[in-house]
Design a protein around this motif. Structure first.
Motif, mmCIF file in Angstrom:
data_model
loop_
_atom_site.group_PDB
_atom_site.id
_atom_site.type_symbol
_atom_site.label_atom_id
_atom_site.label_comp_id
_atom_site.label_asym_id
_atom_site.label_seq_id
_atom_site.Cartn_x
_atom_site.Cartn_y
_atom_site.Cartn_z
ATOM 1 N N ILE A 80 -8.496 0.288 -3.106
ATOM 2 C CA ILE A 80 -9.156 -0.921 -2.576
ATOM 3 C C ILE A 80 -10.507 -0.567 -1.979
ATOM 4 O O ILE A 80 -11.507 -1.278 -2.206
ATOM 5 C CB ILE A 80 -8.250 -1.613 -1.533
ATOM 6 N N GLN A 81 -10.578 0.538 -1.251
ATOM 7 C CA GLN A 81 -11.844 0.921 -0.629
ATOM 8 C C GLN A 81 -12.894 1.329 -1.661
ATOM 9 O O GLN A 81 -14.095 1.304 -1.377
ATOM 10 C CB GLN A 81 -11.613 2.065 0.367
ATOM 11 N N GLU B 170 -9.239 4.986 5.715
ATOM 12 C CA GLU B 170 -9.087 4.121 4.534
ATOM 13 C C GLU B 170 -8.050 3.025 4.789
ATOM 14 O O GLU B 170 -8.256 1.865 4.424
ATOM 15 C CB GLU B 170 -8.671 4.946 3.317
ATOM 16 N N THR B 171 -6.938 3.409 5.415
ATOM 17 C CA THR B 171 -5.880 2.430 5.695
ATOM 18 C C THR B 171 -6.357 1.376 6.692
ATOM 19 O O THR B 171 -6.148 0.168 6.488
ATOM 20 C CB THR B 171 -4.622 3.139 6.233
ATOM 21 N N PRO C 67 -4.665 2.464 -0.571
ATOM 22 C CA PRO C 67 -5.844 2.085 0.234
ATOM 23 C C PRO C 67 -7.146 2.595 -0.376
ATOM 24 O O PRO C 67 -8.162 1.894 -0.357
ATOM 25 C CB PRO C 67 -5.572 2.747 1.595
ATOM 26 N N LEU D 191 0.842 -1.197 0.000
ATOM 27 C CA LEU D 191 0.000 0.000 0.000
ATOM 28 C C LEU D 191 0.876 1.245 0.000
ATOM 29 O O LEU D 191 1.818 1.357 0.790
ATOM 30 C CB LEU D 191 -0.904 0.015 1.234
ATOM 31 N N THR E 162 -8.843 -1.014 5.162
ATOM 32 C CA THR E 162 -8.174 -1.915 4.216
ATOM 33 C C THR E 162 -7.470 -3.042 4.954
ATOM 34 O O THR E 162 -7.568 -4.214 4.577
ATOM 35 C CB THR E 162 -7.171 -1.128 3.350
#
Length: 568
Positions: A299-300, A337-338, A296, A213, A341
């Motif tokens: 992916i989100q 977000e991180t 991230p 990431l 994820t």
């Protein structure tokens, strides 16, 4: 006018640089323009802390963490002494040599260069690649076989969390790539030794094994280019892999198959800006993705899908995850977000958080992410939060004659001096100019072109307002090796940008960085300065100040760096 009096201005320019570099060792200018002994970070009088007001945003690591790393670093002088999977080591050495800069050296061939691991690479590879089954083996010796099996399974499942903190330009990318790729190949070998068919079946499964990431798509591109090369680089087993490996009990069976010794054979995939979800899913369905490089936020974004059933199913079996530029990815802007994820990776074995700085806010974020501090394995190099001594920092006051308060005139003279200093002969010189606000990027570019007559094609500006594809194209001359002039006159290329490009990017052998504005925090200062002097190469940084930014403490920065002070 400045061109006609270039010789006089050039002398004045360097006189100012020398003026602000003078002073006694370990004396640092205070807020009140007095010179004070800096507050020591530990008992040694040699270690000083350079930290003033809001500029101080870094947390100094515990002394015992640095001492532990120091002990290991002093003992190891070769990659051969580190636990790295043989084909990973061979591919890594090829990639490092490919990017090695022979310019301005006496070395005629890359084969003459002895590639040594950097401190962060030694510390990280040594700790992360430790065998996972120590406790189980100890129990086996005691004869408790049933309990041993239970403990071994627990050791396999238990998540290990590592934080890597090392100075900019120190080789952090390979500090985490070598362990992750080694673990992936170790897992492949275990499957192959069980049965070659078992490995083939696993490779056909629709899944993702590891994720890296990153905060920006420029960094996604950079890490992908490195991985793409090593994942498929052809290896000559008779040259690249030591003979003793083929005779060892651990690797003998696996390397009997020439295919396993001729390449890493890993499926690496970049999922970046503009790439559709179907591109990711189709890639995973066709063959297991060994390493996914993305952000991230990307992916989100799968949460918004309504026409796919269980879009996160591909992340169910992720074993290894790296959060690079972690100080950015866990700050307030990125934290949610991180965190969301990382929650997707329910069977994660190893999580590696890598950063060039340890901000005070970073520690708070880590405590929010992980309830137990004891579960975190810290890897800190001795030079964390210090500017490498091969980087010379000079402060220039634009209020002094002949600049009379004009920072742009000061910049123009600095560029002229760099252009004519006799270094980097035969190659295009590249300079990075940092400003604090993106609204100042284009006006500065226009000033350099229209007022100071730099060629339009030689001055580029990059900010968050630019499209990702435009940024990728503009940045190429600076992240690629310097172009050869082949007999042409000296040429200067200038990149004007913001902190958008200050983190993680490997500007290839950039020698000169100019700060038009003082960074808002010591974190930003370290990252900006870190665009030069990478991997022990030399560099220069010019800090331009005027009436508004002429804080007394900034003049003490060159002395602090010379004295080996820690930025706080």
């Amino acid at each position: 006018m400045w061109r006609n009096s270039a010789g006089r201005l050039s002398r004045n320019f360097y006189q100012q640089c020398r003026l602000y570099s003078r002073g006694k060792k370990q004396l640092i200018a205070s807020k009140n323009s007095q010179r004070l002994d800096a507050k020591p970070t530990e008992k040694s009088d040699k270690s000083k802390l350079f930290a003033f007001g809001n500029f101080s945003a870094l947390k100094n690591p515990e002394k015992k963490q640095i001492e532990t790393s120091h002990a290991a670093i002093d003992k190891i002088v070769s990659f051969d002494s580190l636990r790295i999977f043989p084909t990973v080591r061979a591919a890594m050495m090829k990639e490092i040599k490919k990017g090695y800069n022979l310019k301005n050296t006496y070395v005629k061939s890359i084969d003459e260069v002895e590639i040594k691991p950097s401190p962060v690479q030694i510390a990280a590879i040594r700790k992360i690649n430790q065998p996972r089954r120590v406790a189980a083996k100890n129990l086996e010796k005691a004869g408790t076989d049933i309990l041993s099996e239970v403990m071994e399974e627990n050791e396999k499942r238990k998540l290990k969390i590592f934080t890597i903190a090392a100075e900019t330009g120190s080789g952090k990318t390979w500090a985490y790539l070598a362990p992750v790729l080694s673990m992936l190949k170790q897992d492949d070998m275990a499957l192959y030794n069980r049965s070659p068919a078992a490995l083939q079946e696993a490779q056909r499964s629709a899944s993702i094994r590891s994720v890296i990431l990153l905060p920006t798509h420029e960094l996604v591109d950079q890490v992908y280019d490195t991985l793409k090369y090593v994942a498929t680089a052809p290896l000559d087993s008779s040259v690249d892999i030591p003979k003793k490996v083929f005779a060892s009990k651990e690797f003998e069976s696996y390397f009997k198959d020439e295919a396993n010794a001729s390449s890493l054979n890993l499926n690496v995939f970049k999922w970046s800006v503009g790439d559709s979800p179907s591109k990711l899913f189709n890639k995973a369905d066709s063959r297991r993705i060994d390493v996914l490089i993305t952000t991230p936020g990307k992916i989100q974004s799968l949460k918004r899908l309504t026409n796919y059933e269980r879009p996160f199913k591909y992340f169910k079996f992720v074993d290894y995850c790296v959060v690079d530029e972690a100080d950015t990815l866990v700050n307030e802007s990125w934290f949610e977000e991180t965190a969301l994820t990382l929650q997707l990776f329910g069977k994660l074995k190893d999580l590696i958080l890598c950063s060039a700085t340890i901000p005070k806010e970073f520690e708070k974020a880590i405590q929010r992410l992980f309830t137990s501090k004891d579960s975190i394995i810290r890897i800190v190099t001795p030079q964390i939060h210090k500017i490498p001594k091969q980087i010379v920092v000079k402060v220039i006051d634009a209020e002094q004659s002949p600049f009379h308060g004009s920072k742009s005139r000061c910049l123009a003279q600095a560029l002229y001096a760099i252009h004519n200093d006799g270094t980097e002969s035969g190659f295009v010189k590249r300079v990075i100019v940092f400003v604090n606000e993106k609204k100042h990027v284009e006006p500065l570019v226009e000033t350099l072109v229209q007022k100071y007559h730099h060629k339009e094609e030689d001055v580029v500006g990059i900010s968050g307002s630019d499209d990702h594809r435009d940024r990728a194209e503009k940045i190429l001359p600076f992240v690629n090796p310097a172009a050869s002039l082949e007999g042409e006159a000296t040429k200067l290329k200038i990149l004007v940008t913001t902190d958008l490009l200050a983190r993680g990017l490997n500007f290839h052998s950039i020698k000169n960085v100019i700060l038009m504005d003082i960074p808002k925090t010591s974190i930003d200062l370290i990252h900006r300065i870190g665009r030069t002097g990478r991997m022990r190469q030399s560099g220069r940084v010019f800090v331009i100040i005027d009436k508004k930014s002429r804080k007394s403490w900034i003049k003490g920065l060159p002395r602090a760096i010379k004295a080996g002070a820690t930025l706080g």
